[in-house]
Design an enzyme around this catalytic site. Structure first.
Site, short mmCIF file in Angstrom:
data_model
loop_
_atom_site.label_atom_id
_atom_site.label_comp_id
_atom_site.label_asym_id
_atom_site.label_seq_id
_atom_site.Cartn_x
_atom_site.Cartn_y
_atom_site.Cartn_z
N THR A 1 0.71 -1.23 0.01
CA THR A 1 0.18 0.01 0.13
C THR A 1 0.90 1.26 0.21
O THR A 1 1.96 1.22 0.53
CB THR A 1 -0.94 -0.13 1.26
OG1 THR A 1 -1.75 1.26 1.34
CG2 THR A 1 -0.21 -0.40 2.27
N ASP A 2 0.58 2.45 -0.55
CA ASP A 2 0.95 3.71 -0.23
C ASP A 2 1.01 4.27 1.09
O ASP A 2 1.78 5.22 1.32
CB ASP A 2 0.28 4.70 -1.35
CG ASP A 2 -1.11 5.05 -0.98
OD1 ASP A 2 -1.73 4.11 -0.03
OD2 ASP A 2 -1.69 5.84 -1.47
N GLU A 3 0.31 3.70 1.92
CA GLU A 3 0.23 4.01 3.26
C GLU A 3 1.42 4.00 4.19
O GLU A 3 1.70 4.65 5.13
CB GLU A 3 -0.92 3.70 4.05
CG GLU A 3 -2.29 3.81 3.39
CD GLU A 3 -3.69 3.46 3.89
OE1 GLU A 3 -3.54 3.35 5.31
OE2 GLU A 3 -4.60 3.27 3.51
N TYR B 1 -2.32 -0.47 10.94
CA TYR B 1 -2.07 -1.15 9.64
C TYR B 1 -1.01 -0.94 8.83
O TYR B 1 -0.20 -1.75 8.28
CB TYR B 1 -3.53 -0.82 8.85
CG TYR B 1 -3.40 -1.16 7.57
CD1 TYR B 1 -3.24 -2.43 7.00
CD2 TYR B 1 -3.51 -0.08 6.43
CE1 TYR B 1 -3.43 -2.78 5.74
CE2 TYR B 1 -3.41 -0.28 5.22
CZ TYR B 1 -3.39 -1.59 4.76
OH TYR B 1 -3.20 -1.98 3.55
N LYS C 1 2.22 -3.14 7.54
CA LYS C 1 2.37 -3.55 5.95
C LYS C 1 3.88 -2.81 5.47
O LYS C 1 4.52 -3.70 4.73
CB LYS C 1 1.42 -2.63 5.13
CG LYS C 1 0.08 -3.03 5.02
CD LYS C 1 0.00 -4.77 4.52
CE LYS C 1 0.27 -4.56 3.02
NZ LYS C 1 -0.03 -6.07 2.33
#
Ligand code: NAD
Ligand code: TYD
Length: 356
Positions: A133-135, A159, A163
């Site tokens: 993810t970009d997060e 989260y 990741k």
């Protein structure tokens, strides 16, 4: 030739498996634990398709992963399985540490043992594709350039931290053991089979039920939205031609504030399923903000375009219309995923948020 896909009964994984088997004869084995977010109904179209095998199981189960690798001899593993909802990671981070970190570690170790024993040709061809993810990059200010692959990792939620940890493990298994890995970091997806705890499907199902549309904080947080089939095409492009050990950012070039997303959904529903009680936007309700809420995500997707020729096929306007139409056409799917467990989550989450 076979793909082993983890998390293939979830939102993006099921779209990926369905799209893959529309375009390829190569068989797929799906490994999925069927948590609250996994739904075999998403793969219903493949029920009698000999190219697809479904296995219910946990990616943390090393013996099971070893057995699947030995039995099916995949030429690639595409890893979607994860706990994926930020709000759930805030109220209960444990499951995120287990699946996202320990699960990825288990897959890496099992794959390393399998890959090491392959013959030279098969070893050269093998790929471990990690879907991320970009997060992991944290949050952007309004005038920052979008996230490039070279940005430092600054995850802010349980989260995104889990990741980020899994991305680091994947990187390390390449550098240390030579495992042929690829990582993609994608922006927010939307489309069919999206579980209605995330922004867009939650707004659609709440609006249709006449319930409040809960917008966190001031609603000015920005996400970069990508239609799910474009993400799947990006993964296929990286799997086919990505350079080993590299990461590729995938995004929609489509930054929008949450409140504008919600208003767009309302306007589409006004057009496609008008409510005699009045415009759906009357249901918009500002609620307490998410703790640590990232203000802005945006992806610089020039690397995947330059190296692999990928660009999104859908605009936001075409993608969001297809999405709303899909939810209107599939009320039974929506009703079935709104199980007792789903209702409990929504009640707990939004009772707290309403107390702002
Ligand atoms: P999802 O929550 O809809 O699906 C996750 C799937 O993984 C479910 O089918 C679930 O049953 C399965 N799963 C969970 N724990 C498991 C375990 N221990 N063993 C086996 N299976 C397990 O998630 P999604 O939105 O489809 O996301 C898929 C992947 O893409 C995730 O890795 C996520 O981090 C990443 N991603 C998602 C987005 C997005 O916008 N949704 C954007 C970028 C990246
Ligand atoms: P979400 O779909 O949970 O994805 P992510 O947090 O991974 O970006 O949320 C998208 C944005 O919408 C995020 O800024 C939080 C916001 N949001 C709301 O305003 N209300 C809601 O009920 C939800 C679920 C999200």
């Amino acid at each position: 030739m076979t793909l082993l896909v983890t998390g293939g009964a979830g939102f993006i994984g099921s779209n990926f498996v369905l799209d893959w088997l529309k375009q390829s004869e190569e068989p797929v084995v799906t490994l999925d634990a069927l948590t609250y977010a996994g739904n075999l109904e998403n793969l219903q179209a493949l029920h009698d398709d000999g190219r697809h095998t479904f296995v219910q199981g946990d990616i943390c189960d090393r013996a099971l992963v070893d057995r699947l690798l030995a039995e099916h001899r995949p030429r690639a593993l595409v890893h979607f399985a994860a706990e994926s909802h930020v709000d759930r990671s805030i109220s209960g981070p444990g499951a995120f540490m287990r699946t996202n970190i320990e699960g990825t570690y288990t897959l890496l170790e099992a794959t390393r043992a399998y890959w090491s024993a392959l013959d030279d040709d098969a070893k050269r061809e093998f790929r471990f594709h990690h879907v991320s993810t970009d997060e992991v990059y944290g949050t952007l200010r309004a005038d920052d350039p979008p996230f490039a692959e070279t940005n430092s990792y600054e995850p802010n939620s349980p989260y995104s931290a889990s990741k980020a940890a899994s991305d680091h493990l994947v990187r390390a298994w390449h550098h240390t053991y030579g495992l042929p890995v690829l990582t993609t970091n994608c922006s927010n997806n939307y489309g069919p089979y999206h579980f209605p705890e995330k922004l867009i499907p939650l707004m659609i199902v709440n609006a249709l039920a006449g319930k409040p549309l809960p917008v966190y904080g001031d609603g000015q947080q920005i996400r970069d939205w990508l239609f799910v089939s474009d993400h799947c095409a990006g993964i296929r492009a990286v799997l086919a031609g990505g350079r080993l050990g590299e990461t590729y950012n995938i995004g929609g070039w489509n930054e929008k504030a949450n409140i504008d997303i919600v208003k767009t959904v309302c306007a589409l529903l006004d057009e496609l399923r008008p409510d005699p009680a009045g415009p759906y936007s009357r249901l918009i309700t500002y609620v307490k903000d998410r703790p640590g809420h990232d203000r802005r995500y945006a992806i610089d997707a020039r690397k995947i375009e330059r190296e692999l020729g990928w660009r999104p096929a859908e605009t936001f306007e075409t993608g969001i219309r297809k999405t709303v139409q899909w939810y209107l056409a599939n009320p039974d799917w929506v009703a079935r995923v709104q199980s007792g467990a789903y209702r409990e989550w929504v009640q707990q989450q939004y009772d707290q948020a309403a107390q702002s």
